[in-house]
Design an enzyme around this catalytic site. Structure first.
Site, mmCIF file in Angstrom:
data_model
loop_
_atom_site.group_PDB
_atom_site.id
_atom_site.type_symbol
_atom_site.label_atom_id
_atom_site.label_comp_id
_atom_site.label_asym_id
_atom_site.label_seq_id
_atom_site.Cartn_x
_atom_site.Cartn_y
_atom_site.Cartn_z
ATOM 1 N N SER A 47 79.638 47.120 100.323
ATOM 2 C CA SER A 47 80.597 46.081 99.922
ATOM 3 C C SER A 47 80.389 45.645 98.479
ATOM 4 O O SER A 47 81.300 45.107 97.843
ATOM 5 C CB SER A 47 80.477 44.871 100.851
ATOM 6 O OG SER A 47 79.175 44.301 100.777
ATOM 7 N N HIS A 48 79.174 45.860 97.934
ATOM 8 C CA HIS A 48 78.874 45.464 96.557
ATOM 9 C C HIS A 48 78.648 46.667 95.640
ATOM 10 O O HIS A 48 78.204 46.508 94.512
ATOM 11 C CB HIS A 48 77.618 44.589 96.523
ATOM 12 C CG HIS A 48 77.832 43.212 97.059
ATOM 13 N ND1 HIS A 48 78.118 42.960 98.383
ATOM 14 C CD2 HIS A 48 77.804 42.002 96.444
ATOM 15 C CE1 HIS A 48 78.240 41.660 98.560
ATOM 16 N NE2 HIS A 48 78.060 41.062 97.404
ATOM 17 N N ASP A 179 67.004 38.626 101.131
ATOM 18 C CA ASP A 179 68.185 38.482 100.278
ATOM 19 C C ASP A 179 69.312 37.962 101.159
ATOM 20 O O ASP A 179 69.880 38.708 101.945
ATOM 21 C CB ASP A 179 68.541 39.837 99.655
ATOM 22 C CG ASP A 179 69.761 39.769 98.753
ATOM 23 O OD1 ASP A 179 70.271 38.662 98.507
ATOM 24 O OD2 ASP A 179 70.208 40.835 98.287
ATOM 25 N N GLU A 189 82.441 40.272 102.494
ATOM 26 C CA GLU A 189 82.696 40.898 103.792
ATOM 27 C C GLU A 189 83.997 40.379 104.393
ATOM 28 O O GLU A 189 84.753 41.128 105.016
ATOM 29 C CB GLU A 189 81.527 40.628 104.745
ATOM 30 C CG GLU A 189 80.255 41.375 104.394
ATOM 31 C CD GLU A 189 80.394 42.881 104.551
ATOM 32 O OE1 GLU A 189 81.278 43.334 105.321
ATOM 33 O OE2 GLU A 189 79.640 43.618 103.885
ATOM 34 N N PRO A 305 62.582 41.902 107.028
ATOM 35 C CA PRO A 305 63.575 41.903 105.955
ATOM 36 C C PRO A 305 63.228 42.903 104.854
ATOM 37 O O PRO A 305 62.118 42.911 104.341
ATOM 38 C CB PRO A 305 63.512 40.458 105.428
ATOM 39 C CG PRO A 305 63.051 39.651 106.600
ATOM 40 C CD PRO A 305 62.072 40.546 107.307
#
Length: 336
Positions: A47-48, A179, A189, A305
């Site tokens: 998405s980025h 993050d 999103e 993470p």
């Protein structure tokens, strides 16, 4: 069914670089953003990644971001670096700032980088991960145009305002990488679901009256749902203080949107803190982090993470990345 094409990370970087330059971005500004785009695709955060290149190019052409900007760096105090991004890309400003931040942190034990008059910095964890690769604990904060309403309210006052922390491991990578945005989900999103005509889960966004909605277009007119309710609002405010007020950047309530062509440069900010672990914990840091990581990975089904990105990154380095053909066609059209 979405068609994809597999590209190597080098191909993704070069395609991004060429498109940005073709749109009017200087090579000095285009390269850091192209490198970050490739790394973002490798981490599986599509998405980025390449999906943003046509948007970046459009924003250069309409003046929302100055592709020819030259970041201005100065060091007002020992251990403090400030960069005026001059309404240019955040990545170029961060690149310039890190060249001073990393050695300052190693020399003094801790150093801070404040960036103003900036733009969307993409995946914040990409930047803190770079600090961890340099053997430093990296903390990052970035503010965004207002999209989260205060507790009990319905009018957005702060952005999704991500924060990130990356702890260095013994292999030159992040042992732990957090993050996350202050919202339940990144706004990008919700925008992606709106473009694809898909509904969103309850809990992602609220309508203009503050009620839950599954319609992404309604949610984009209302507000993003804060993660953990009032606690998410608190995280957004914390980030706003550090990335906007403390840097002299524009508050989210006054910033133009990252999407679309209206409003001129957003002039938002980023704030980074880099800490040399040997200055505070000597040799104990790596042992403590290793014990913490092992305690999490030891549990069946537990998620550490950063592990997901690490696994995808390793696979992408050898196998490449499957990217959306429609996105590639948009980028290739920019080069004609």
């Amino acid at each position: 069914m979405i068609q994809t094409r597999t590209l190597s990370l080098a191909e993704i970087e070069e395609l991004s670089f060429r498109a940005l330059v073709a749109a009017g971005t200087s090579e000095e500004n285009a390269r850091p953003l192209a490198v970050a785009t490739s790394a973002t695709e490798a981490d599986g955060v599509a998405s980025h990644g390449l999906a943003y290149i046509p948007i970046y190019c459009e924003h250069v052409q309409c003046g929302k971001v100055d592709g020819q900007a030259r970041p201005v760096l100065w060091e007002p105090r020992p251990g403090v670096i400030t960069v005026d991004a001059a309404t240019g890309f955040a990545h170029a400003a961060i690149e310039a700032g890190f060249k001073a931040l990393i050695p300052a942190a190693r020399t003094q034990g801790i150093a801070a980088l404040a960036i103003r008059n900036s733009y969307n910095c993409g995946v914040l964890g990409y930047h803190t991960h770079r600090l961890a690769q340099a053997g430093l604990v990296g903390l990052g904060f970035t503010n965004a145009p207002a999209s989260i309403a205060p507790s009990g309210g319905s009018k957005p006052v702060v952005g999704t305002n991500p924060f990130s922390i990356a702890a260095p491991g013994t292999d030159g990578q992040s042992a732990l990488l957090i993050d996350q945005s202050a919202s339940t989900i990144a706004k990008s999103e919700v925008m992606k679901h709106a473009r694809e005509g898909k509904s969103i889960p309850v809990g992602w966004a609220l309508d203009p009256d503050g009620n839950p909605t599954t319609d992404p277009n309604v949610g984009l007119k209302g507000s993003m749902a804060p993660s953990g309710g009032y606690k998410g609002v608190g995280v957004a405010l914390l980030t706003e203080v550090l990335a906007a007020a403390l840097t002299g950047a524009t508050l989210g309530i006054h910033a133009s949107p990252f999407s679309g062509t209206a409003g001129g440069p957003p002039k938002t900010g980023q704030f980074f803190i880099a800490i040399d672990v040997s200055a505070t914990a000597d040799d104990a840091f790596s042992t403590r982090i290793a014990d913490l990581v092992e305690a999490i990975r030891y549990q069946d089904g537990a998620h550490l993470p950063g592990d997901g990105r690490r696994a995808k990154r390793l696979a992408a380095n050898s196998e490449g990345v499957a990217v959306n053909v429609a996105t590639l066609e948009k980028i290739e059209a920019l080069l004609k």
